[in-house]
Design a protein around this motif. Structure first.
Motif, PDB file in Angstrom:
ATOM      1  N   PRO A   1      28.429   9.080   6.896  1.00  0.00           N
ATOM      2  CA  PRO A   1      28.516   8.728   8.320  1.00  0.00           C
ATOM      3  C   PRO A   1      28.551  10.002   9.158  1.00  0.00           C
ATOM      4  CG  PRO A   1      30.624   8.391   7.234  1.00  0.00           C
ATOM      5  CD  PRO A   1      29.629   8.749   6.167  1.00  0.00           C
ATOM      6  N   PHE A   2      27.958   9.921  10.311  1.00  0.00           N
ATOM      7  CA  PHE A   2      27.920  11.111  11.151  1.00  0.00           C
ATOM      8  C   PHE A   2      29.211  11.259  11.944  1.00  0.00           C
ATOM      9  CE2 PHE A   2      26.150  14.179  14.154  1.00  0.00           C
ATOM     10  CZ  PHE A   2      25.505  14.995  13.260  1.00  0.00           C
ATOM     11  N   TRP A   3      30.321  10.799  11.365  1.00  0.00           N
ATOM     12  CA  TRP A   3      31.614  10.992  12.009  1.00  0.00           C
ATOM     13  C   TRP A   3      32.106  12.415  11.823  1.00  0.00           C
ATOM     14  CZ3 TRP A   3      35.353  12.675   8.747  1.00  0.00           C
ATOM     15  CH2 TRP A   3      35.186  12.392   7.393  1.00  0.00           C
ATOM     16  N   LEU A   4      31.465  13.128  10.913  1.00  0.00           N
ATOM     17  CA  LEU A   4      31.834  14.526  10.726  1.00  0.00           C
ATOM     18  C   LEU A   4      31.515  15.271  12.020  1.00  0.00           C
ATOM     19  CD1 LEU A   4      30.337  15.083   7.172  1.00  0.00           C
ATOM     20  CD2 LEU A   4      32.728  14.739   7.762  1.00  0.00           C
ATOM     21  N   GLU A   5      32.526  15.713  12.702  1.00  0.00           N
ATOM     22  CA  GLU A   5      32.309  16.374  13.976  1.00  0.00           C
ATOM     23  C   GLU A   5      31.965  17.833  13.751  1.00  0.00           C
ATOM     24  OE1 GLU A   5      35.304  15.798  16.927  1.00  0.00           O
ATOM     25  OE2 GLU A   5      35.672  13.753  16.274  1.00  0.00           O
ATOM     26  N   HIS A   6      30.980  18.278  14.472  1.00  0.00           N
ATOM     27  CA  HIS A   6      30.595  19.681  14.418  1.00  0.00           C
ATOM     28  C   HIS A   6      31.187  20.366  15.636  1.00  0.00           C
ATOM     29  CE1 HIS A   6      27.966  18.557  11.176  1.00  0.00           C
ATOM     30  NE2 HIS A   6      27.410  17.640  11.946  1.00  0.00           N
ATOM     31  N   ASN A   7      31.639  21.598  15.460  1.00  0.00           N
ATOM     32  CA  ASN A   7      32.261  22.334  16.553  1.00  0.00           C
ATOM     33  C   ASN A   7      31.474  23.600  16.833  1.00  0.00           C
ATOM     34  OD1 ASN A   7      34.053  23.468  18.437  1.00  0.00           O
ATOM     35  ND2 ASN A   7      35.184  24.490  16.816  1.00  0.00           N
ATOM     36  N   VAL A   8      30.974  23.724  18.056  1.00  0.00           N
ATOM     37  CA  VAL A   8      30.266  24.933  18.464  1.00  0.00           C
ATOM     38  C   VAL A   8      31.031  25.684  19.557  1.00  0.00           C
ATOM     39  CG1 VAL A   8      27.987  24.114  17.782  1.00  0.00           C
ATOM     40  CG2 VAL A   8      28.843  23.627  20.071  1.00  0.00           C
TER      41      VAL A   8
ATOM     42  N   THR B   1      24.466  25.350   5.580  1.00  0.00           N
ATOM     43  CA  THR B   1      24.270  24.464   4.422  1.00  0.00           C
ATOM     44  C   THR B   1      25.073  23.180   4.616  1.00  0.00           C
ATOM     45  OG1 THR B   1      23.908  26.369   2.977  1.00  0.00           O
ATOM     46  CG2 THR B   1      24.455  24.282   1.916  1.00  0.00           C
ATOM     47  N   GLN B   2      26.302  23.302   5.102  1.00  0.00           N
ATOM     48  CA  GLN B   2      27.108  22.113   5.374  1.00  0.00           C
ATOM     49  C   GLN B   2      26.439  21.250   6.432  1.00  0.00           C
ATOM     50  OE1 GLN B   2      31.083  23.264   6.468  1.00  0.00           O
ATOM     51  NE2 GLN B   2      31.638  23.821   4.395  1.00  0.00           N
ATOM     52  N   LEU B   3      25.893  21.862   7.461  1.00  0.00           N
ATOM     53  CA  LEU B   3      25.246  21.126   8.546  1.00  0.00           C
ATOM     54  C   LEU B   3      23.977  20.425   8.070  1.00  0.00           C
ATOM     55  CD1 LEU B   3      25.112  20.523  11.626  1.00  0.00           C
ATOM     56  CD2 LEU B   3      23.753  22.603  11.836  1.00  0.00           C
ATOM     57  N   ILE B   4      23.125  21.155   7.375  1.00  0.00           N
ATOM     58  CA  ILE B   4      21.828  20.613   6.969  1.00  0.00           C
ATOM     59  C   ILE B   4      21.962  19.540   5.896  1.00  0.00           C
ATOM     60  CG2 ILE B   4      19.638  21.195   5.832  1.00  0.00           C
ATOM     61  CD1 ILE B   4      19.889  23.970   7.254  1.00  0.00           C
ATOM     62  N   PHE B   5      22.800  19.784   4.895  1.00  0.00           N
ATOM     63  CA  PHE B   5      22.893  18.864   3.764  1.00  0.00           C
ATOM     64  C   PHE B   5      24.094  17.921   3.837  1.00  0.00           C
ATOM     65  CE2 PHE B   5      20.471  22.483   2.036  1.00  0.00           C
ATOM     66  CZ  PHE B   5      19.320  21.805   1.672  1.00  0.00           C
ATOM     67  N   SER B   6      24.799  17.904   4.948  1.00  0.00           N
ATOM     68  CA  SER B   6      25.949  17.008   5.175  1.00  0.00           C
ATOM     69  C   SER B   6      27.037  17.165   4.113  1.00  0.00           C
ATOM     70  CB  SER B   6      25.489  15.544   5.223  1.00  0.00           C
ATOM     71  OG  SER B   6      24.584  15.362   6.271  1.00  0.00           O
ATOM     72  N   PHE B   7      27.321  18.402   3.735  1.00  0.00           N
ATOM     73  CA  PHE B   7      28.420  18.665   2.805  1.00  0.00           C
ATOM     74  C   PHE B   7      29.749  18.766   3.537  1.00  0.00           C
ATOM     75  CE2 PHE B   7      25.152  20.445  -0.153  1.00  0.00           C
ATOM     76  CZ  PHE B   7      25.422  19.587  -1.193  1.00  0.00           C
ATOM     77  N   GLY B   8      29.711  18.819   4.814  1.00  0.00           N
ATOM     78  CA  GLY B   8      30.908  18.954   5.636  1.00  0.00           C
ATOM     79  C   GLY B   8      30.469  19.083   7.070  1.00  0.00           C
ATOM     80  N   SER B   9      31.295  19.700   7.873  1.00  0.00           N
ATOM     81  CA  SER B   9      30.944  19.846   9.275  1.00  0.00           C
ATOM     82  C   SER B   9      30.821  21.318   9.636  1.00  0.00           C
ATOM     83  CB  SER B   9      31.994  19.170  10.151  1.00  0.00           C
ATOM     84  OG  SER B   9      33.267  19.713   9.917  1.00  0.00           O
ATOM     85  N   PHE B  10      29.869  21.611  10.495  1.00  0.00           N
ATOM     86  CA  PHE B  10      29.674  22.964  10.991  1.00  0.00           C
ATOM     87  C   PHE B  10      30.782  23.264  11.989  1.00  0.00           C
ATOM     88  CE2 PHE B  10      28.205  25.980  14.102  1.00  0.00           C
ATOM     89  CZ  PHE B  10      27.555  26.945  13.352  1.00  0.00           C
ATOM     90  N   ASP B  11      31.448  24.405  11.820  1.00  0.00           N
ATOM     91  CA  ASP B  11      32.530  24.776  12.738  1.00  0.00           C
ATOM     92  C   ASP B  11      32.452  26.277  13.005  1.00  0.00           C
ATOM     93  OD1 ASP B  11      34.874  25.186  14.170  1.00  0.00           O
ATOM     94  OD2 ASP B  11      36.071  23.879  12.888  1.00  0.00           O
ATOM     95  N   VAL B  12      32.210  26.630  14.258  1.00  0.00           N
ATOM     96  CA  VAL B  12      32.101  28.036  14.626  1.00  0.00           C
ATOM     97  C   VAL B  12      33.416  28.771  14.369  1.00  0.00           C
ATOM     98  CG1 VAL B  12      32.711  27.801  17.069  1.00  0.00           C
ATOM     99  CG2 VAL B  12      31.150  29.600  16.370  1.00  0.00           C
TER     100      VAL B  12
END
Length: 182
Positions: free
Chosen positions: A45-52, A117-128
């Motif tokens: 699920p795209f509930w993984l929030e990404h933080n920029v 890699t986390q962002l592209i392959f959904s292994f987790g969430s991208f966090d700056v």
């Protein structure tokens, strides 16, 4: 003798990178699920929030998170400590002297690779903020390696015998690294 040191350091570095990759990307994921992520078939699920936004997650954990203090500290300090060996080992592996800026850039690039890699392959969430903390960890590792070279010379000479015995047993050094990384 010098060749054995270099080979041992490279071995430790490779083992460290494998452990780091497992901790960051795969955690406790079964192989079948890993395969699904790499083939973009994972149902995540795209509930993984990404933080920029820089410092958003750090400030949240420090001041606003309504969770156990140990979890907050583990998330912040863990990101720093995980990359300290990278900053420490990289100058030891280079044939020429490597400066602080180069170690910081290399640490940033490695961290960015993991985050993308986390962002592209959904292994987790991208966090700056992970980029910031990981880069800080690499910088602290570099500073630690310089302290070792200049301030701890008497201590190093005392422990030289121990290091030589560890050098002859890469397994002991591997166990020591694992113990320090946990």
């Amino acid at each position: 003798m010098r060749g054995f040191k270099r080979i041992g350091l490279y071995g430790i570095f490779i083992i460290y990178l494998l452990i780091l990759t497992n901790l960051i990307l795969f955690k406790s994921m079964p192989i079948e699920e890993m395969k699904n992520h790499f083939t973009f078939q994972a149902e995540v699920p795209f509930w993984l929030e990404h933080n920029v936004i820089p410092f958003k997650t750090i400030l949240f954990y420090l001041f606003f998170a309504d969770m156990n203090v140990m979890i907050r500290v583990e998330n912040i300090v863990g990101n720093i400590i995980a990359f300290m060996p990278f900053g420490f080992l990289l100058p030891l592996l280079m044939k020429r002297n490597i400066n602080f800026k180069s170690v910081v850039m290399a640490t940033f690039c490695l961290s960015l690779l993991y985050e993308l890699t986390q962002l592209i392959f959904s292994f987790g969430s991208f966090d700056v903020d992970d980029l910031i903390l990981n880069t800080l960890g690499g910088a602290l590792g570099y500073v630690t390696s310089n302290v070792k070279q200049y301030a701890l010379i008497p201590f190093i000479s005392m422990v030289k015998g121990l290091l030589l015995s560890i050098q002859s047993s890469p397994f002991l050094l591997f166990i020591l690294c694992i113990f320090l990384l946990q």
